[in-house]
Scaffold this motif. Structure first.
Motif, PDB file in Angstrom:
ATOM      1  N   UNK A 110       0.768  -1.205   0.236  1.00  0.00           N
ATOM      2  CA  UNK A 110      -0.171   0.144   0.071  1.00  0.00           C
ATOM      3  C   UNK A 110       0.936   1.168   0.057  1.00  0.00           C
ATOM      4  N   UNK A 111       0.174   2.307  -0.079  1.00  0.00           N
ATOM      5  CA  UNK A 111       0.854   3.474  -0.118  1.00  0.00           C
ATOM      6  C   UNK A 111       1.186   4.133   1.131  1.00  0.00           C
ATOM      7  N   UNK A 112       0.941   3.463   2.378  1.00  0.00           N
ATOM      8  CA  UNK A 112       1.193   3.989   3.609  1.00  0.00           C
ATOM      9  C   UNK A 112       0.231   5.033   4.201  1.00  0.00           C
ATOM     10  N   UNK A 113       0.311   4.850   5.510  1.00  0.00           N
ATOM     11  CA  UNK A 113      -0.691   5.745   6.308  1.00  0.00           C
ATOM     12  C   UNK A 113       0.130   6.089   7.460  1.00  0.00           C
ATOM     13  N   UNK A 114       0.253   7.578   7.771  1.00  0.00           N
ATOM     14  CA  UNK A 114       0.998   7.972   8.804  1.00  0.00           C
ATOM     15  C   UNK A 114       0.282   7.756  10.293  1.00  0.00           C
ATOM     16  N   UNK A 115       1.154   7.505  11.201  1.00  0.00           N
ATOM     17  CA  UNK A 115       0.681   7.575  12.831  1.00  0.00           C
ATOM     18  C   UNK A 115       1.623   8.167  13.369  1.00  0.00           C
ATOM     19  N   UNK A 116       1.164   9.226  14.204  1.00  0.00           N
ATOM     20  CA  UNK A 116       1.888  10.098  14.916  1.00  0.00           C
ATOM     21  C   UNK A 116       1.486   9.987  16.476  1.00  0.00           C
ATOM     22  N   UNK A 117       2.296   9.762  17.350  1.00  0.00           N
ATOM     23  CA  UNK A 117       1.760   9.598  18.625  1.00  0.00           C
ATOM     24  C   UNK A 117       2.523  10.597  19.693  1.00  0.00           C
ATOM     25  N   UNK A 118       2.000  11.608  20.107  1.00  0.00           N
ATOM     26  CA  UNK A 118       2.386  12.536  20.896  1.00  0.00           C
ATOM     27  C   UNK A 118       2.417  12.262  22.398  1.00  0.00           C
ATOM     28  N   UNK A 119       3.387  12.850  22.852  1.00  0.00           N
ATOM     29  CA  UNK A 119       3.738  12.543  24.372  1.00  0.00           C
ATOM     30  C   UNK A 119       3.028  13.177  25.385  1.00  0.00           C
TER      31      UNK A 119
END
Length: 119
Positions: A110-119
């Motif tokens: 797939x093209x990818x999906x961004x996961x961003x986890x903030x602290x």
């Protein structure tokens, strides 16, 4: 042409959850393997979780106990439920499928999906 379309990524606080989806554009007849990989900034791509040909699931040590991989055959969709997310889970998540469909056989990304986890 077989296509894998991911969705479900986003920005979430540490401890939160996301469910990633990967829809395959054609009906799947044979699964050799299907899985989720991720690439964090400055790091190599790594396996997160996969379903093997016998239907069993395997997980990276970093994902075991927090992430769950599953598949809905009727929807031709692979899922990754991610719980208790940590900042170190921040990455682009890619779906991979080594499959046989009505029109093709091969290994697809797939093209990818961004996961961003903030602290």
């Amino acid at each position: 042409q077989v296509q894998l379309v991911e969705s479900g990524g986003g920005l979430v606080q540490a401890g939160g959850s996301l469910r990633l989806s990967c829809r395959v554009s054609e009906k799947i007849f044979v699964i050799n393997s299907m899985g989720w990989y991720r690439r964090a900034p400055g790091k190599e791509r790594e396996l997160v979780a996969a379903i093997t040909s016998d239907g069993s699931a395997r997980y990276a040590d970093s994902a075991r106990g927090r992430f769950t991989i599953s598949r809905d055959a009727a929807r031709n969709t692979l899922y990754l439920q991610t719980n208790s997310l940590k900042p170190e889970d921040t990455a682009v998540y890619y779906c991979n499928a080594d499959i046989v469909t009505m029109t093709a056989a091969g290994n697809y990304w797939g093209q990818g999906t961004q996961v961003t986890v903030s602290s």
